[in-house]
Write a protein that holds these residues in place. Structure first.
Motif, short mmCIF file in Angstrom:
data_model
loop_
_atom_site.label_atom_id
_atom_site.label_comp_id
_atom_site.label_asym_id
_atom_site.label_seq_id
_atom_site.Cartn_x
_atom_site.Cartn_y
_atom_site.Cartn_z
N GLY A 344 1.06 0.42 -2.41
CA GLY A 344 -0.14 -0.37 -2.08
C GLY A 344 -0.05 -1.81 -2.56
N SER A 345 1.12 -2.22 -3.02
CA SER A 345 1.25 -3.61 -3.48
C SER A 345 1.53 -4.53 -2.27
N ALA A 346 2.70 -4.35 -1.67
CA ALA A 346 3.06 -5.07 -0.44
C ALA A 346 2.83 -6.58 -0.52
N GLY A 347 3.29 -7.18 -1.61
CA GLY A 347 3.19 -8.64 -1.77
C GLY A 347 1.74 -9.07 -1.84
N ALA A 348 1.40 -10.05 -1.01
CA ALA A 348 0.04 -10.59 -1.05
C ALA A 348 -0.99 -9.63 -0.44
N TRP A 349 -0.52 -8.58 0.23
CA TRP A 349 -1.42 -7.65 0.91
C TRP A 349 -2.45 -7.08 -0.06
N SER A 350 -2.00 -6.74 -1.28
CA SER A 350 -2.91 -6.11 -2.24
C SER A 350 -4.03 -7.07 -2.66
N LEU A 351 -3.76 -8.37 -2.59
CA LEU A 351 -4.81 -9.34 -2.94
C LEU A 351 -5.82 -9.46 -1.80
N LEU A 352 -5.35 -9.25 -0.58
CA LEU A 352 -6.23 -9.38 0.59
C LEU A 352 -7.00 -8.09 0.88
N HIS A 353 -6.48 -6.96 0.40
CA HIS A 353 -7.10 -5.66 0.67
C HIS A 353 -7.20 -4.86 -0.64
N PRO A 354 -7.95 -5.39 -1.63
CA PRO A 354 -7.91 -4.77 -2.96
C PRO A 354 -8.35 -3.30 -2.98
N GLU A 355 -9.37 -2.95 -2.19
CA GLU A 355 -9.85 -1.56 -2.26
C GLU A 355 -8.85 -0.59 -1.66
N LEU A 356 -8.33 -0.95 -0.48
CA LEU A 356 -7.33 -0.08 0.14
C LEU A 356 -6.10 0.04 -0.78
N SER A 357 -5.75 -1.09 -1.39
CA SER A 357 -4.59 -1.13 -2.26
C SER A 357 -4.76 -0.17 -3.45
N GLU A 358 -5.95 -0.16 -4.03
CA GLU A 358 -6.23 0.76 -5.15
C GLU A 358 -6.13 2.21 -4.72
N ARG A 359 -6.64 2.50 -3.51
CA ARG A 359 -6.60 3.90 -3.04
C ARG A 359 -5.16 4.33 -2.75
N LEU A 360 -4.38 3.42 -2.23
CA LEU A 360 -2.97 3.75 -1.98
C LEU A 360 -2.21 3.95 -3.29
N LEU A 361 -2.57 3.14 -4.28
CA LEU A 361 -1.92 3.28 -5.59
C LEU A 361 -2.25 4.65 -6.20
N GLU A 362 -3.52 5.02 -6.07
CA GLU A 362 -3.94 6.33 -6.60
C GLU A 362 -3.14 7.45 -5.93
N ALA A 363 -3.01 7.36 -4.60
CA ALA A 363 -2.26 8.39 -3.86
C ALA A 363 -0.79 8.40 -4.29
N ARG A 364 -0.24 7.22 -4.52
CA ARG A 364 1.18 7.12 -4.95
C ARG A 364 1.37 7.74 -6.33
N MET A 365 0.46 7.38 -7.25
CA MET A 365 0.61 7.85 -8.62
C MET A 365 0.46 9.37 -8.70
N ALA A 366 -0.33 9.94 -7.80
CA ALA A 366 -0.56 11.40 -7.81
C ALA A 366 0.74 12.16 -7.54
N GLY A 367 1.70 11.51 -6.92
CA GLY A 367 2.97 12.17 -6.62
C GLY A 367 4.04 11.97 -7.68
N PHE A 368 3.70 11.27 -8.77
CA PHE A 368 4.66 11.01 -9.85
C PHE A 368 4.49 12.03 -10.99
N PRO A 369 5.54 12.69 -11.45
CA PRO A 369 5.43 13.58 -12.60
C PRO A 369 5.43 12.79 -13.92
N LEU A 370 4.37 12.04 -14.14
CA LEU A 370 4.34 11.09 -15.26
C LEU A 370 4.40 11.78 -16.63
N GLU A 371 3.81 12.99 -16.70
CA GLU A 371 3.74 13.67 -18.00
C GLU A 371 5.13 13.99 -18.55
#
Ligand code: SF4
Ligand code: SF4
Length: 424
Positions: A344-371
């Protein structure tokens, strides 16, 4: 796919390229399955097939309005659809050509135009990025929480010198990366010095032009690209050989590698851009896997989540190569769910679409085995900064990870790198 091209587009080279690409699409819709915006919003017009239809309708003079531009602007240009498409549709080549035309004729809201103008004049200039970050940190209490979390801690490192070796390559420090993550290029210089490769920084221009190009600011992007080509040609003349060009940020690397697409058919520049593009290398193509073997044993982060930026996996198609290097070094790459996903970063895209960017980040992080991980590792400064807002784990460029481990190994052996001088 195109049948009735609007008369005003008939002579445009952009329309010719778009038409050739659009013809390949067989409307199967496979691409929608891996489109982040379609998966998030569930609207056909926010997926690749729908956007191709919108662009076709625009080029043919069919129904098109501000909604067309909104759906096109929501595209991250992540190119996940290109990796999935069985017909080899080069979606980005249509979008990059048609969206600026659509925006010019159909218009964008004034706020959007203002934001684009501000980002396009600030971000490609490291001095302005530094000043902006200093200002933002000073008045961070005025910023919304989301923006405050995104402010990177900027390390103040002493300026670095070019390194020497039996081979010399140019490196683009990157307009944002050199300010927010100067350790990445320092690490690259140290790793390559061990291989006998010296690095010379491209001082001017400071930006590859990707940011302006993504903002549909074609003239500004072309000026930067032309200066970049001239800088490279000068370096080749000085060294009397073709000098490879490196960029640690995969977003910059992909843009540099595709200069030929931006100047195709342009008299006086097409051949020069093609020659330049052919000289561009990703650090993963230059680093010797033999030399990284065993480095993980010296790293505080042996178990990692590797996030392959879209520019690395769908653009440069070098994610496998980076994984191979990290595996050769002995790092344990934990399994990532839906590895094709954009953060959800995509360069300047995240600055122009902050809410969509946050939701995409959330979806991305959910697939990471961070623990189970010691760190998240990626290959592009934008992803690095974006992901860092969503985890307490260190988020590193893979070059930093390897360079730090190599330094520790050398320190433990109490010896300096085999070749090369102290780097930046
Ligand atoms: S997968 Fe390819 S051919 Fe199928 S709809 Fe998408 S772009 Fe068209
Ligand atoms: S580039 Fe990415 S966001 Fe845009 S249509 Fe393709 S998959 Fe979707």
């Amino acid at each position: 796919m195109l049948t009735r091209l609007r008369p005003e587009f008939r002579s445009l080279p952009e329309a010719e390229v778009a038409e050739a690409v659009l013809r390949r699409c067989v409307h199967c819709g496979f691409c929608t399955a891996t489109c982040p915006t379609y998966r998030l919003l569930g609207d056909e017009n926010d997926g690749p097939r729908g956007r191709l239809y919108l662009m076709k309708a625009f080029l043919e003079g069919g129904p098109a309005g501000s909604d067309t531009v909104r759906h096109l602007d929501r595209c991250l240009t992540c190119r996940s659809c290109e990796t999935t498409c069985p017909s080899g549709v080069e979606y980005h080549r249509v979008l990059e050509r048609v969206r600026p035309q659509a925006a010019e004729r159909l218009g964008r809201p004034w706020r959007e135009r203002l934001a684009r103008a501000a980002i396009g004049s600030l971000m490609p200039r490291p001095d302005r990025v530094t000043a902006l970050l200093d200002l933002a940190r000073h008045f961070d209490f005025l910023l919304p929480g989301r923006l405050r979390r995104r402010l990177p801690q900027v390390p103040r490192l002493p300026s670095w010198r070019d390194t020497s070796g039996h081979t010399t390559m140019l490196v683009l420090p990157g307009c944002v990366q050199q300010v927010t993550h100067p350790g990445t290029n320092r690490g690259l210089a140290r790793l390559l010095a061990r291989q006998g490769v010296g690095l010379r920084a491209i001082e001017s221009p400071s930006c590859c032009g990707a940011l302006n190009a993504h903002l549909d600011q074609g003239n500004a992007a072309r000026r930067l690209m032309q200066r970049m080509i001239e800088t490279w040609e000068r370096a080749c003349r000085e060294q009397q050989s073709e000098v490879p060009v490196l960029a640690a940020a995969s977003g910059c690397g992909l843009h540099l590698r595709e200069y030929d697409e931006h100047f195709a058919g342009s008299s006086g520049w097409a051949e020069r851009a093609a020659a330049f593009a052919a000289a561009v290398r990703d650090p993963a193509e230059v680093l010797d896997p033999e030399r990284v073997q065993g480095l993980a044993a010296h790293s505080p982060f042996p178990r990692i989540v590797f996030h392959a930026p879209c520019t690395l996996q769908h653009g440069l198609r070098l994610d496998v190569r980076v994984r191979e290097l990290l595996t050769a070094a002995g790092f344990e790459l934990l399994p990532v769910r839906e590895p094709w996903r954009c953060c959800g970063s995509a360069g300047a895209w995240s600055l122009l679409h902050p809410e969509l960017s946050e939701r995409l980040l959330e979806a991305r992080m959910a697939g990471f085995p961070l623990e189970a991980a010691d760190a998240v590792v990626t290959a592009n400064v934008g992803c690095q900064m974006h992901i860092a807002t969503a985890t307490a784990l260190p988020v590193l460029h893979w070059i930093e990870l390897l360079a730090e481990a190599a330094d520790r190994r050398d320190a433990s052996r109490n010896q300096s790198p085999e070749t090369g001088s102290e780097s930046r």
